[in-house]
Design a protein around this motif. Structure first.
Motif, PDB file in Angstrom:
ATOM      1  N   ILE A 156       0.853  -1.183   0.000  1.00 35.72           N
ATOM      2  CA  ILE A 156       0.000   0.000   0.000  1.00 35.72           C
ATOM      3  C   ILE A 156       0.891   1.235   0.000  1.00 35.72           C
ATOM      4  O   ILE A 156       1.595   1.507   0.967  1.00 35.72           O
ATOM      5  N   LEU A 157       0.867   1.977  -1.097  1.00 33.41           N
ATOM      6  CA  LEU A 157       1.691   3.173  -1.220  1.00 33.41           C
ATOM      7  C   LEU A 157       1.052   4.354  -0.507  1.00 33.41           C
ATOM      8  O   LEU A 157       1.752   5.180   0.072  1.00 33.41           O
ATOM      9  N   GLU A 158      -0.281   4.420  -0.575  1.00 34.84           N
ATOM     10  CA  GLU A 158      -1.023   5.471   0.117  1.00 34.84           C
ATOM     11  C   GLU A 158      -2.438   4.979   0.390  1.00 34.84           C
ATOM     12  O   GLU A 158      -2.966   4.143  -0.345  1.00 34.84           O
ATOM     13  N   LEU A 159      -3.029   5.531   1.437  1.00 34.76           N
ATOM     14  CA  LEU A 159      -4.437   5.327   1.725  1.00 34.76           C
ATOM     15  C   LEU A 159      -5.066   6.707   1.836  1.00 34.76           C
ATOM     16  O   LEU A 159      -4.697   7.497   2.707  1.00 34.76           O
ATOM     17  N   ASN A 160      -5.981   7.012   0.943  1.00 35.40           N
ATOM     18  CA  ASN A 160      -6.606   8.332   0.884  1.00 35.40           C
ATOM     19  C   ASN A 160      -8.048   8.229   1.356  1.00 35.40           C
ATOM     20  O   ASN A 160      -8.760   7.290   1.002  1.00 35.40           O
ATOM     21  N   GLY A 161      -8.483   9.207   2.136  1.00 38.44           N
ATOM     22  CA  GLY A 161      -9.818   9.170   2.726  1.00 38.44           C
ATOM     23  C   GLY A 161     -10.853   9.950   1.950  1.00 38.44           C
ATOM     24  O   GLY A 161     -11.028   9.758   0.742  1.00 38.44           O
ATOM     25  N   ALA A 162     -11.543  10.864   2.637  1.00 34.85           N
ATOM     26  CA  ALA A 162     -12.704  11.535   2.060  1.00 34.85           C
ATOM     27  C   ALA A 162     -12.390  12.331   0.802  1.00 34.85           C
ATOM     28  O   ALA A 162     -13.262  12.540  -0.042  1.00 34.85           O
ATOM     29  N   GLY A 163     -11.157  12.782   0.645  1.00 34.69           N
ATOM     30  CA  GLY A 163     -10.801  13.561  -0.532  1.00 34.69           C
ATOM     31  C   GLY A 163     -10.434  12.722  -1.739  1.00 34.69           C
ATOM     32  O   GLY A 163     -10.141  13.261  -2.808  1.00 34.69           O
ATOM     33  N   ALA A 164     -10.484  11.405  -1.594  1.00 29.21           N
ATOM     34  CA  ALA A 164     -10.091  10.515  -2.690  1.00 29.21           C
ATOM     35  C   ALA A 164     -11.172  10.448  -3.757  1.00 29.21           C
ATOM     36  O   ALA A 164     -12.358  10.640  -3.497  1.00 29.21           O
ATOM     37  N   GLU A 165     -10.742  10.138  -4.967  1.00 33.47           N
ATOM     38  CA  GLU A 165     -11.669   9.976  -6.080  1.00 33.47           C
ATOM     39  C   GLU A 165     -11.723   8.514  -6.513  1.00 33.47           C
ATOM     40  O   GLU A 165     -10.716   7.798  -6.409  1.00 33.47           O
ATOM     41  N   PRO A 166     -12.873   8.061  -7.021  1.00 35.25           N
ATOM     42  CA  PRO A 166     -12.918   6.750  -7.678  1.00 35.25           C
ATOM     43  C   PRO A 166     -12.194   6.863  -9.009  1.00 35.25           C
ATOM     44  O   PRO A 166     -12.722   7.407  -9.991  1.00 35.25           O
ATOM     45  N   ALA A 167     -10.967   6.386  -9.064  1.00 37.44           N
ATOM     46  CA  ALA A 167     -10.056   6.740 -10.156  1.00 37.44           C
ATOM     47  C   ALA A 167     -10.496   6.222 -11.517  1.00 37.44           C
ATOM     48  O   ALA A 167     -10.058   6.747 -12.548  1.00 37.44           O
ATOM     49  N   HIS A 168     -11.370   5.209 -11.560  1.00 36.51           N
ATOM     50  CA  HIS A 168     -11.754   4.647 -12.861  1.00 36.51           C
ATOM     51  C   HIS A 168     -12.488   5.648 -13.740  1.00 36.51           C
ATOM     52  O   HIS A 168     -12.584   5.459 -14.955  1.00 36.51           O
TER      53      HIS A 168
END
Length: 344
Positions: free
Chosen positions: A273-285
């Motif tokens: 796991i390089l990073e774990l992003n919370g509420a500010g994360a986007e569904p990258a697809h």
């Protein structure tokens, strides 16, 4: 003009404010229901601001079981290069390494360090704390978005994205510079790539020889995101239920990770796991080049609702929403942090 036309006809390059403008009205509706514009802060109680902005990566890493992390060190503000080197030696960490600000997003301030001289240069550029991770050279990089209602024993994976690193493929004739200029995605990064002394722009690659231009899967830095949602299944979900439930106070966010194979990802084995992003994360697809802008709006709205549901249930359990004063002071702190992060 070419840059303008590429961005005009590919919405993945549009500015964030424009991408989020239509769906922001739905966010305001949810904020009205929550009676707080800052309800996002309760979506992940163990992460500062719920992971919406200016959260400490180091504090998040402390929540993740070590078996899922690459070797990681926190460099404090007053640490000398000599002390950093001693800490690296004690942790058996070798070059190449990844350096990144403890607080930041979207690839800001991330560097690949290949030598002691590059480490020294990064330390000299900033006197603030930063994170060093071992560079994970696994062949596959993914973003996986996970959501679980706090009262539920099972979560869902709402987004799975394969990240293709920015690269060019040789034809035995064209130079690296010519290949970059022919490739729209690489062309948009050309000015940044020119600052990389490792790239030999005059080199002529063999036919079908691939040269990776940016060694990490960041969309802002040119990586192409490929929608892999059709690979989401019960086994993958069960694996990340186990991983996510081992992270105290985490319910909504995105894992950025690398692994040797898709089978490893599916089974939750040999992943880093390089990073774990919370509420500010986007569904990258949604940034898959074939994904429509209007469909993306629907997906973002769905994730706002997931975040709202997690935050509301946590609020019922006694988790307070961020106050306006807390929001304002944290934003000011973030602004000053970024303005003063790099000294040269």
């Amino acid at each position: 003009m070419r840059r303008f036309l590429i961005k005009l006809f590919s919405w993945e390059y549009w500015p964030m404010w424009l991408v989020y403008l239509p769906v922001s009205f739905y966010y305001f509706y949810l904020a009205g229901r929550a009676k707080s514009f800052f309800f996002f802060s309760a979506s992940n109680p163990s992460i500062e601001t719920g992971g919406m902005f200016f959260e400490s990566k180091w504090k998040i890493f402390q929540l993740i079981p070590l078996q899922y992390l690459p070797s990681t060190l926190l460099v404090c503000e007053n640490d000398t290069v000599e002390k950093i080197e001693r800490n690296l030696q004690s942790a058996a960490m070798n070059f190449p390494l990844i350096a990144k600000p403890n607080r930041g997003e979207r690839g800001w301030g991330v560097r690949k360090l290949n030598s002691k001289s590059e480490l020294r240069a990064y330390r000299n550029q900033t006197q603030k704390e930063f994170i060093i991770q071992s560079y994970v050279d696994a062949p596959l990089e993914f973003s996986l978005f996970y959501y679980r209602n706090p009262s539920s024993s099972k979560g869902i994976i709402s987004s799975l994205t394969l990240k293709k690193l920015l690269s060019v493929v040789g034809d035995g004739k064209a130079s690296v510079r010519e290949l970059i200029l022919k490739n729209d995605r690489a062309y948009l990064q050309y000015k940044r790539l020119q600052q990389n002394p490792e790239i030999d722009f005059n080199c002529i690659l063999e036919s079908n020889e691939e040269l990776v231009l940016v060694p990490y899967g960041n969309h802002v830095l040119g990586a192409m995101f490929v929608n892999y949602n059709h690979f989401i299944d019960a086994t993958l979900t069960e694996s990340f239920d186990k991983i996510s439930k081992s992270i105290n106070g985490f319910y909504f966010g995105r894992f950025d990770l690398r692994c040797p194979s898709f089978a490893d990802l599916r089974n939750g084995t040999n992943i880093s796991i390089l990073e774990l992003n919370g509420a500010g994360a986007e569904p990258a697809h949604i940034y898959d080049p074939s994904f429509s802008f209007f469909k993306a709006q629907k997906v973002i709205a769905q994730h706002y609702k997931m975040m709202f549901d997690a935050a509301r249930e946590n609020r019922e359990r006694g988790v307070e929403y961020m106050s306006f004063e807390g929001f304002k002071s944290t934003r000011m702190e973030e602004r000053n942090y970024k303005l003063n992060y790099f000294t040269t």
